[in-house]
Design an enzyme around this catalytic site. Structure first.
Site, PDB file in Angstrom:
ATOM      1  N   HIS A  62       0.983  -1.132   0.052  1.00  0.00           N
ATOM      2  CA  HIS A  62       0.117  -0.082   0.104  1.00  0.00           C
ATOM      3  C   HIS A  62       0.839   1.258   0.006  1.00  0.00           C
ATOM      4  O   HIS A  62       2.104   1.080  -0.042  1.00  0.00           O
ATOM      5  CB  HIS A  62      -1.066   0.068   1.252  1.00  0.00           C
ATOM      6  CG  HIS A  62      -0.562   0.028   2.618  1.00  0.00           C
ATOM      7  ND1 HIS A  62       0.313  -1.081   2.991  1.00  0.00           N
ATOM      8  CD2 HIS A  62      -0.476   0.826   3.694  1.00  0.00           C
ATOM      9  CE1 HIS A  62       0.803  -0.592   4.375  1.00  0.00           C
ATOM     10  NE2 HIS A  62       0.182   0.350   4.703  1.00  0.00           N
ATOM     11  N   HIS A  64       1.477   4.030   1.968  1.00  0.00           N
ATOM     12  CA  HIS A  64       2.077   4.701   3.233  1.00  0.00           C
ATOM     13  C   HIS A  64       3.498   4.705   3.078  1.00  0.00           C
ATOM     14  O   HIS A  64       4.300   3.955   2.542  1.00  0.00           O
ATOM     15  CB  HIS A  64       1.754   4.184   4.578  1.00  0.00           C
ATOM     16  CG  HIS A  64       0.226   4.177   4.865  1.00  0.00           C
ATOM     17  ND1 HIS A  64      -0.686   3.419   5.798  1.00  0.00           N
ATOM     18  CD2 HIS A  64      -0.712   5.216   4.453  1.00  0.00           C
ATOM     19  CE1 HIS A  64      -1.855   3.834   5.938  1.00  0.00           C
ATOM     20  NE2 HIS A  64      -1.770   4.850   4.878  1.00  0.00           N
ATOM     21  N   ASP A  66       5.714   4.766   5.248  1.00  0.00           N
ATOM     22  CA  ASP A  66       6.763   3.678   5.684  1.00  0.00           C
ATOM     23  C   ASP A  66       6.809   2.464   5.127  1.00  0.00           C
ATOM     24  O   ASP A  66       7.049   1.272   5.615  1.00  0.00           O
ATOM     25  CB  ASP A  66       6.312   3.388   7.327  1.00  0.00           C
ATOM     26  CG  ASP A  66       5.058   3.089   7.546  1.00  0.00           C
ATOM     27  OD1 ASP A  66       4.253   3.168   6.719  1.00  0.00           O
ATOM     28  OD2 ASP A  66       4.772   2.406   8.719  1.00  0.00           O
ATOM     29  N   HIS A  67       6.108   2.199   3.959  1.00  0.00           N
ATOM     30  CA  HIS A  67       6.116   0.941   3.041  1.00  0.00           C
ATOM     31  C   HIS A  67       6.706   1.438   1.851  1.00  0.00           C
ATOM     32  O   HIS A  67       7.097   0.346   0.939  1.00  0.00           O
ATOM     33  CB  HIS A  67       4.818   0.250   2.826  1.00  0.00           C
ATOM     34  CG  HIS A  67       4.072   0.044   4.251  1.00  0.00           C
ATOM     35  ND1 HIS A  67       4.366  -1.154   4.584  1.00  0.00           N
ATOM     36  CD2 HIS A  67       3.649   0.642   5.336  1.00  0.00           C
ATOM     37  CE1 HIS A  67       3.486  -1.552   5.707  1.00  0.00           C
ATOM     38  NE2 HIS A  67       3.130  -0.081   6.124  1.00  0.00           N
ATOM     39  N   HIS A 120      -7.409  -1.262   5.796  1.00  0.00           N
ATOM     40  CA  HIS A 120      -6.459  -0.434   6.389  1.00  0.00           C
ATOM     41  C   HIS A 120      -6.407   0.852   5.245  1.00  0.00           C
ATOM     42  O   HIS A 120      -6.490   1.885   5.986  1.00  0.00           O
ATOM     43  CB  HIS A 120      -5.123  -0.959   6.443  1.00  0.00           C
ATOM     44  CG  HIS A 120      -3.965  -0.250   7.011  1.00  0.00           C
ATOM     45  ND1 HIS A 120      -3.979   0.239   8.069  1.00  0.00           N
ATOM     46  CD2 HIS A 120      -2.664   0.108   6.417  1.00  0.00           C
ATOM     47  CE1 HIS A 120      -2.932   1.291   8.448  1.00  0.00           C
ATOM     48  NE2 HIS A 120      -2.152   1.084   7.324  1.00  0.00           N
ATOM     49  N   ASP A 137      -0.025  -4.090   6.246  1.00  0.00           N
ATOM     50  CA  ASP A 137      -0.787  -3.805   7.672  1.00  0.00           C
ATOM     51  C   ASP A 137      -2.036  -4.386   7.579  1.00  0.00           C
ATOM     52  O   ASP A 137      -2.822  -3.731   8.383  1.00  0.00           O
ATOM     53  CB  ASP A 137      -0.555  -2.382   7.582  1.00  0.00           C
ATOM     54  CG  ASP A 137       0.690  -1.696   7.887  1.00  0.00           C
ATOM     55  OD1 ASP A 137       1.682  -2.374   8.120  1.00  0.00           O
ATOM     56  OD2 ASP A 137       0.963  -0.700   7.845  1.00  0.00           O
ATOM     57  N   HIS A 175       5.108  -4.839  10.514  1.00  0.00           N
ATOM     58  CA  HIS A 175       5.408  -4.370  12.067  1.00  0.00           C
ATOM     59  C   HIS A 175       5.779  -5.422  13.041  1.00  0.00           C
ATOM     60  O   HIS A 175       5.039  -6.391  13.036  1.00  0.00           O
ATOM     61  CB  HIS A 175       4.312  -3.002  12.290  1.00  0.00           C
ATOM     62  CG  HIS A 175       4.378  -1.912  11.254  1.00  0.00           C
ATOM     63  ND1 HIS A 175       5.387  -0.979  11.251  1.00  0.00           N
ATOM     64  CD2 HIS A 175       3.540  -1.767  10.317  1.00  0.00           C
ATOM     65  CE1 HIS A 175       4.893  -0.313  10.373  1.00  0.00           C
ATOM     66  NE2 HIS A 175       4.068  -0.499   9.609  1.00  0.00           N
TER      67      HIS A 175
END
Length: 262
Positions: A62, A64, A66-67, A120, A137, A175
């Site tokens: 996805h 975001h 932090d990906h 998410h 996530d 995570h």
């Protein structure tokens, strides 16, 4: 770096940032090397140097940051191709290949299945390679992602898709949230002996700086509160305690809201 062997590939797990996991999937029969959700380019470069192989692909579950934060730098350095959801392509940096449930990517030496697991985010996808699920996530160790863009019904549908996979599927989430998630799980499912055993085992792993991930799908179904509504007895007990309808999706939605404010 932690490594796990599967039939046709090896998964290398790279801890990154505060609590992220980046995965490198190394095919055994080809030069394929995929980074899944590269939050940080530097640790991926170091791992590639250690393996003596260039990165060939990136797969983003996805959009975001932090990906995807490593996408641009890794593409510039290796010339790798970036794969992301066709229905969310505008938010995946430097995307090259559009994919989805009906258009899986061609990965030399591997058979890939893409799952639409929105909830998410509206564009969230997961990658299934044999008995390994890279789910970003959507599903965590003893938890699931917050509903930033999706509805409880969409997330519950996505979790049901995952739950239908083989119980031996290894869950590679993005995570290390497991211990905190287990605290909530024990609060809502205190009479679950499998859950208490998991807490003890995972606490030992973290004490020795070992990851709790990957977990097995069978373990998640037995201990993850967001999959526990699949069990009619749990659903009935939780619903009675919360004075809500004893329906799996209703219980899931209440659990997710409960966790948000826990």
């Amino acid at each position: 770096m932690f490594s796990y062997s599967h039939s046709n590939f090896i998964v290398h797990q790279l801890p990154a940032l505060k609590d992220n996991y980046i995965y490198l999937v190394e095919a055994k029969s080809s030069d394929l090397l995929i980074a899944i959700d590269p939050a940080d380019a530097s640790c991926v470069k170091q791992a590639c140097n250690h393996l003596g192989k260039p990165l060939t692909h990136i797969f983003n579950t996805h959009h975001h940051w932090d990906h995807t934060d490593g996408n641009h730098a890794l593409k510039q350095h290796f010339g790798c191709v970036i794969i992301g959801a066709s229905h969310d392509a505008a938010r995946i940096p430097d995307i090259d290949i559009l994919t989805g449930e009906h258009e899986p990517p061609q990965l030399p030496g591997l058979i890939a299945r893409v799952m639409d697991v929105r909830g998410h985010t509206r564009g969230h996808i997961a990658l299934l390679l044999d008995d390994a699920l890279f789910c970003g996530d959507t599903l965590f160790g003893a938890g699931c992602g917050r509903l930033f863009e999706g509805t409880p019904a969409e997330m519950w549908h996505s979790l049901n898709k995952i739950a239908m996979l083989d119980d031996r599927t290894r869950i590679y989430c993005a995570h290390e949230y497991t211990l905190a998630n287990l605290e909530f799980a024990l609060a809502v499912d205190p009479d679950n002996p499998a859950l208490r055993r998991r807490k003890e085992q995972d606490q030992i792993k973290r004490t020795h700086s070992q990851p709790t991930i990957p977990s097995m799908l069978a373990e998640e179904k037995a201990t993850n509160p967001f999959l526990r509504p699949l069990d009619e007895q749990f659903t009935a007990s939780y619903a009675a305690a919360r004075n809500i309808a004893a329906e799996a999706m209703t219980v899931f939605a209440d659990l997710r809201l409960h966790k948000d404010h826990w």
